[in-house]
Write a protein that holds these residues in place. Structure first.
Motif, PDB file in Angstrom:
ATOM      1  N   ASP A  53       1.691  11.441   8.816  1.00  0.00           N
ATOM      2  CA  ASP A  53       0.388  11.284   8.018  1.00  0.00           C
ATOM      3  C   ASP A  53       0.532  11.719   7.365  1.00  0.00           C
ATOM      4  N   ILE A  54       0.464  12.502   6.036  1.00  0.00           N
ATOM      5  CA  ILE A  54      -0.062  13.133   5.555  1.00  0.00           C
ATOM      6  C   ILE A  54      -1.487  12.523   3.976  1.00  0.00           C
ATOM      7  N   THR A  55      -1.502  11.331   4.187  1.00  0.00           N
ATOM      8  CA  THR A  55      -1.809  10.862   3.617  1.00  0.00           C
ATOM      9  C   THR A  55      -3.300  11.528   2.829  1.00  0.00           C
ATOM     10  N   ASP A  56      -4.238  11.812   4.046  1.00  0.00           N
ATOM     11  CA  ASP A  56      -5.964  12.378   3.818  1.00  0.00           C
ATOM     12  C   ASP A  56      -5.284  13.607   2.779  1.00  0.00           C
ATOM     13  N   ARG A  57      -4.412  14.342   3.358  1.00  0.00           N
ATOM     14  CA  ARG A  57      -4.244  15.651   3.017  1.00  0.00           C
ATOM     15  C   ARG A  57      -3.794  15.977   1.294  1.00  0.00           C
ATOM     16  N   LYS A  58      -2.597  14.790   1.002  1.00  0.00           N
ATOM     17  CA  LYS A  58      -2.281  14.502   0.051  1.00  0.00           C
ATOM     18  C   LYS A  58      -3.059  14.472  -0.800  1.00  0.00           C
ATOM     19  N   GLU A  59      -4.425  13.606  -0.458  1.00  0.00           N
ATOM     20  CA  GLU A  59      -5.728  13.094  -1.225  1.00  0.00           C
ATOM     21  C   GLU A  59      -6.645  14.144  -1.809  1.00  0.00           C
ATOM     22  N   LEU A  60      -6.828  15.207  -0.500  1.00  0.00           N
ATOM     23  CA  LEU A  60      -7.259  16.560  -0.260  1.00  0.00           C
ATOM     24  C   LEU A  60      -6.602  17.205  -0.700  1.00  0.00           C
ATOM     25  N   ASP A  61      -5.751  17.905  -1.152  1.00  0.00           N
ATOM     26  CA  ASP A  61      -4.860  18.539  -2.675  1.00  0.00           C
ATOM     27  C   ASP A  61      -4.948  18.113  -3.727  1.00  0.00           C
ATOM     28  N   GLN A  62      -4.698  16.583  -3.924  1.00  0.00           N
ATOM     29  CA  GLN A  62      -5.559  15.990  -5.484  1.00  0.00           C
ATOM     30  C   GLN A  62      -6.405  16.672  -6.084  1.00  0.00           C
ATOM     31  N   LYS A  63      -7.700  16.504  -5.229  1.00  0.00           N
ATOM     32  CA  LYS A  63      -8.982  16.792  -5.697  1.00  0.00           C
ATOM     33  C   LYS A  63      -9.132  18.314  -5.931  1.00  0.00           C
ATOM     34  N   LEU A  64      -8.307  18.857  -4.699  1.00  0.00           N
ATOM     35  CA  LEU A  64      -8.339  20.680  -4.756  1.00  0.00           C
ATOM     36  C   LEU A  64      -7.614  20.696  -6.787  1.00  0.00           C
ATOM     37  N   LYS A  65      -6.591  20.209  -6.587  1.00  0.00           N
ATOM     38  CA  LYS A  65      -6.358  20.611  -8.132  1.00  0.00           C
ATOM     39  C   LYS A  65      -7.301  19.450  -9.383  1.00  0.00           C
ATOM     40  N   GLU A  66      -8.069  18.649  -8.673  1.00  0.00           N
ATOM     41  CA  GLU A  66      -8.312  18.023 -10.339  1.00  0.00           C
ATOM     42  C   GLU A  66      -9.539  19.640  -9.788  1.00  0.00           C
ATOM     43  N   SER A  67     -10.642  19.655  -8.901  1.00  0.00           N
ATOM     44  CA  SER A  67     -11.427  20.355  -9.439  1.00  0.00           C
ATOM     45  C   SER A  67     -10.777  21.236  -9.972  1.00  0.00           C
ATOM     46  N   GLU A 110       1.314  -0.977  -0.115  1.00  0.00           N
ATOM     47  CA  GLU A 110       0.126  -0.159  -0.702  1.00  0.00           C
ATOM     48  C   GLU A 110       0.669   1.173   0.138  1.00  0.00           C
ATOM     49  N   LYS A 111       0.406   2.199  -0.809  1.00  0.00           N
ATOM     50  CA  LYS A 111       1.605   3.615  -0.818  1.00  0.00           C
ATOM     51  C   LYS A 111       0.719   4.456   0.208  1.00  0.00           C
ATOM     52  N   MET A 112       1.138   4.750   0.905  1.00  0.00           N
ATOM     53  CA  MET A 112       1.223   6.540   1.747  1.00  0.00           C
ATOM     54  C   MET A 112       1.865   7.603   1.630  1.00  0.00           C
ATOM     55  N   TRP A 113       1.475   9.161   1.439  1.00  0.00           N
ATOM     56  CA  TRP A 113       2.349   9.618   1.864  1.00  0.00           C
ATOM     57  C   TRP A 113       2.484  10.060   3.183  1.00  0.00           C
ATOM     58  N   VAL A 114       3.291  11.111   3.229  1.00  0.00           N
ATOM     59  CA  VAL A 114       3.947  11.222   4.809  1.00  0.00           C
ATOM     60  C   VAL A 114       5.406  12.513   4.538  1.00  0.00           C
TER      61      VAL A 114
END
Length: 577
Positions: free
Chosen positions: A208-222, A183-187
């Protein structure tokens, strides 16, 4: 060292020199006896209370042996190590504190020295998915296997920069790691050079910043989607300050207006309005309400030509500033069609009005002469002729009512009708309408029930609302078979007066309900064997709807289906806006 003179030791026992240290001296002598017996020397630490001050000594005792190898006596040397012991104690306490903090930390913590992990906390193991035993037994650089290829390349580059002596390296940066499970995760990685066991080492923390990175990714996609829609939308979209400075607009705005961003910033946004005051009005509404929707205005292009546009404004926040987001649609074709339809509608209304007036003239003559024959010459006419003339007169009355409805419809559709409201008692008007239809109701043997307050004052045009109430009660009487029950109620709901007329008549289907309030939306009941009175123009409810809407109210009907009765409702504002 012992804070004594040399003569204090000569020919004296240790008990004489240190009378208060009997227990410590006995332990010391015990060790010495053991050394003499075994002939084996020993190095050890002991603490003595010297002048009421604890002092620690590192003692080195060696046995002196005779020719046979037996111990005769002990040669003892000692060094005071009190300060060193205190330092070691503080260091131990510091290490214990560090370990306590590290083990309870929500961050992964580890120390790398010579590419080997020397220390790791429990959270570090949890983040990577390996056990502490596995991590602490990794070979040099084996910890790199936990990094994704991109993160590994970045870390190696940072290492090369550090080896070259360049201080311009990042100490805090995100990394993508690969856990033992794959599993991959961001730190978030933070590193610092420290001295560990006398040598340089890397002290590293991981969060652990996985949630933040996912949120950043969603924000970027948005944001990417927004810019894609912004740039490719056929609708003009623009961003500007409250003062009118353009931040950005899309190609559709440029095509609609013919201006570039620079040109409009130089000339000012009001330039594109045919009436430049309209921009001030639009922004005022935006500030008061918070938004503006589908505001139809005339706009002017760079070449001087005009077009109709539908403008919507929203206040949005960008970098802490209030920004106006505008959307502009070209509705010129729609407006031209609307204007053409309005002309045709006015022409139709005018034709109906003139035709109705033309019909009224001969109708007055026919009705007048019918009355003359019946009143003046009745004694000269037989029963058949009188019945025929009565039929002519009734036909005139029906036609007169139809013409009146057509004229009323034309007047309402023209849009020129102006209400003349006054403060009136709605309860009084309802009672008046009930009294006017009482005779008709009695003929059908209906019961009329009223549930209204004694007084109910509000602003409305009396004649217009009289027509609405009268029409609803008349319909209830006509479309309820004999011996029916009709209830008229009023109540106040959400700053509105709600009037209802309920019957237990023939009811309505879903399709019939949708047809009722249209022009000539009469439901045909003739020849169906129903005990109802099916006459009427089909304009009464349409007229009622228009009148209620002019007053700022609503009108509708509810029915559970055929033969289950109907309830007609309409509302009027309790207070003027």
């Amino acid at each position: 060292m012992f804070n004594r003179k040399l003569e204090d030791f000569v020919n004296k026992s240790l008990f004489d020199i240190f009378p208060n240290q009997r227990e410590a001296i006995e332990e010391y002598l015990k060790i010495n006896r053991k050394i003499i017996e075994t002939g084996i020397g020993r190095q050890y630490e002991m603490t003595f209370d010297i002048d009421n001050k604890p002092q620690t000594f590192l003692i080195n005792d060696q046995a002196v042996k005779d020719s046979e190898g037996k111990g005769i006596y002990v040669v003892s040397s000692s060094i005071e190590i009190t300060e060193r012991k205190l330092f070691e104690q503080r260091l131990k306490e510091s290490e214990e504190k560090f370990r306590n903090i590290a083990e309870q930390s929500l961050m992964g913590i580890f120390i790398i020295q010579d590419d080997v992990i020397k220390y790791a906390n429990k959270r570090m193991a949890e983040i990577n998915g390996y056990s502490l035993e596995e991590i602490l037994n990794w070979q040099p650089k084996e910890h790199y296997k936990t990094l994704s290829p991109e993160s590994l390349a970045f870390v190696e580059e940072q290492g090369r920069i550090q080896e070259l002596g360049n201080s311009d390296i990042s100490s805090q940066y995100p990394l993508q790691i690969i856990r033992k499970t794959g599993e991959k995760m961001w730190v978030e990685n933070f590193s610092k050079i420290i001295t560990y066991e006398g040598k340089p080492a890397n002290f590293i923390t991981l969060s652990d910043i996985t949630d933040r990175k996912e949120l950043d990714q969603k924000l970027k996609e948005s944001e990417d989607k927004y810019h894609l829609l912004f740039n490719n939308s056929p609708i003009g979209i623009g961003l500007s300050t409250i003062e009118g400075q353009i931040i950005e607009f899309n190609e559709a705005i440029r095509e609609l207006t013919g201006y570039t961003k620079e040109e409009l910033n130089q000339l000012g946004i009001p330039t594109i309005y045919s009436d430049q005051n309209e921009r001030v009005k639009a922004v005022k509404i935006l500030r008061e309400v918070g938004y503006l929707r589908d505001h139809e205005l005339k706009f002017k292009r760079k070449d001087g030509t005009e077009f109709y546009g539908s403008l919507s404004l929203d206040l949005v926040e960008m970098n802490g500033l209030e920004i106006i987001q505008s959307t502009l649609k070209d509705i010129t074709d729609k407006k031209e069609v609307e204007l053409e339809l309005r002309k045709l509608n006015n022409l139709k209304s005018e034709l109906l009005r003139r035709t109705s007036h033309e019909l009224k003239t001969p109708l007055v003559s026919i009705k007048g002469f019918s009355d003359l024959l019946l009143e003046v010459h009745r004694d000269k006419l037989d029963y058949y002729v009188i019945s025929t003339i009565d039929e002519i007169k009734q036909g005139c009355l029906r036609l007169e009512a139809l013409i009146s409805d057509i004229l009323k419809t034309a007047e309402l559709e023209s849009g020129v009708i102006k209400l003349v409201k006054s403060r009136e008692d709605l309860s009084f008007l309802i009672r008046l309408c009930v009294n006017e239809v009482r005779g008709f109701s009695d003929l059908r043997n209906h019961s009329l029930e009223l549930e209204i307050p004694e007084n109910l004052e509000l602003n409305f045009e009396k004649e217009q609302i009289h027509q609405v109430i009268n029409n609803l009660i008349n319909n209830a009487i006509k479309y309820t078979p004999k011996n029916g029950k009709i209830q008229i109620k009023s109540q106040i709901q959400n700053e509105k007066v709600l009037i209802s007329v309920k019957d237990n008549g023939i009811g309505l289907s879903l399709n019939e309900k949708s047809q009722l309030f249209k022009q000539f939306g009469k439901i045909e009941r003739f020849g169906q064997g129903l005990d109802v009175i099916p006459d009427g123009s089909g304009l009464g409810l349409y007229i009622s709807k228009k009148i209620v809407e002019l007053h700022g109210g609503e009108i509708w009907v509810e029915s559970e289906g055929k033969n289950k009765g109907s309830t007609f409702y309409f509302t009027l504002p309790l207070h003027e806006n």
